[in-house]
Every structure is written in structure tokens, then in C-alpha cells.
Design a protein around this motif. Structure first.
Motif: not given
Length: 98
Positions: A39, A63, A71, A73-74
Motif C-alpha cells: 500500500n 500516477q 499510497s 494501493e490503487s
């Protein structure tokens, strides 16, 4: 060799001394932790981070971050390349997302 009808000809030889891509050299010292990560990650460096660009292995920008801790996480499981831009230079780090 080139052929035209019953005639043939060749060109002069040309030596090729290098083929490939130059290796990227980081201009700053840094690391990412934890790596692999699920994460949250932190880029550890003594430089001021301006921006972190995260690319997948096909080169797609997936990103953008403005801080050293963020993070992931996605992101899908896989390997990513982080281009870290600082006030004193740039660096590239590999990140494994589990």
C-alpha cells in the motif's frame, strides 16, 4: 549486395561500434521502502522531492505524486518505475507492487 539483371555491386563496409541504450545514472542517492510494497511507500533521500512520476513497464504514466510518502494501493500488482524529480537532480527507482 545489389543485383540488377546479371550485374551485382556492393557498398563499402561501415563499422558500427555501439548498439543499444545508454545506462541511466541517478544524479541523487535515494531508495524506496518498503519494496516490495502493498500500500504505502516512502522515498528516502536527503533531497527535496518536487514530483514523483510512476510508470508501468509499458511506459504509461499511471500516477503522479508531490511528496516522499504516498499510497500505491490503487496500482495493480507488478513492477513500476518511479522517476523522482528533486531540486538537485533526478533519479529512477524500481518498485515492486504486491
Amino acid at each position: 549486395m545489389v543485383y540488377e539483371g546479371a550485374c551485382s555491386d556492393t557498398s563499402t563496409c561501415v563499422a558500427i561500434t555501439t548498439v543499444g541504450i545508454d545506462e541511466f545514472t541517478n544524479t541523487i542517492s535515494m531508495r524506496v521502502q518498503p519494496n516490495p510494497s502493498f500500500n504505502d511507500v516512502t522515498i528516502v533521500t536527503d533531497k527535496v522531492i518536487e514530483q514523483v512520476l510512476i510508470f508501468n513497464l509499458t511506459g504509461e504514466l499511471v500516477q503522479i505524486e508531490k511528496t516522499a510518502a504516498f499510497s500505491v494501493e490503487s496500482l495493480a500488482t507488478g513492477i513500476y518505475v518511479l522517476k523522482v524529480q528533486t531540486t538537485e537532480g533526478n533519479g529512477i527507482i524500481r518498485l515492486i507492487k504486491e
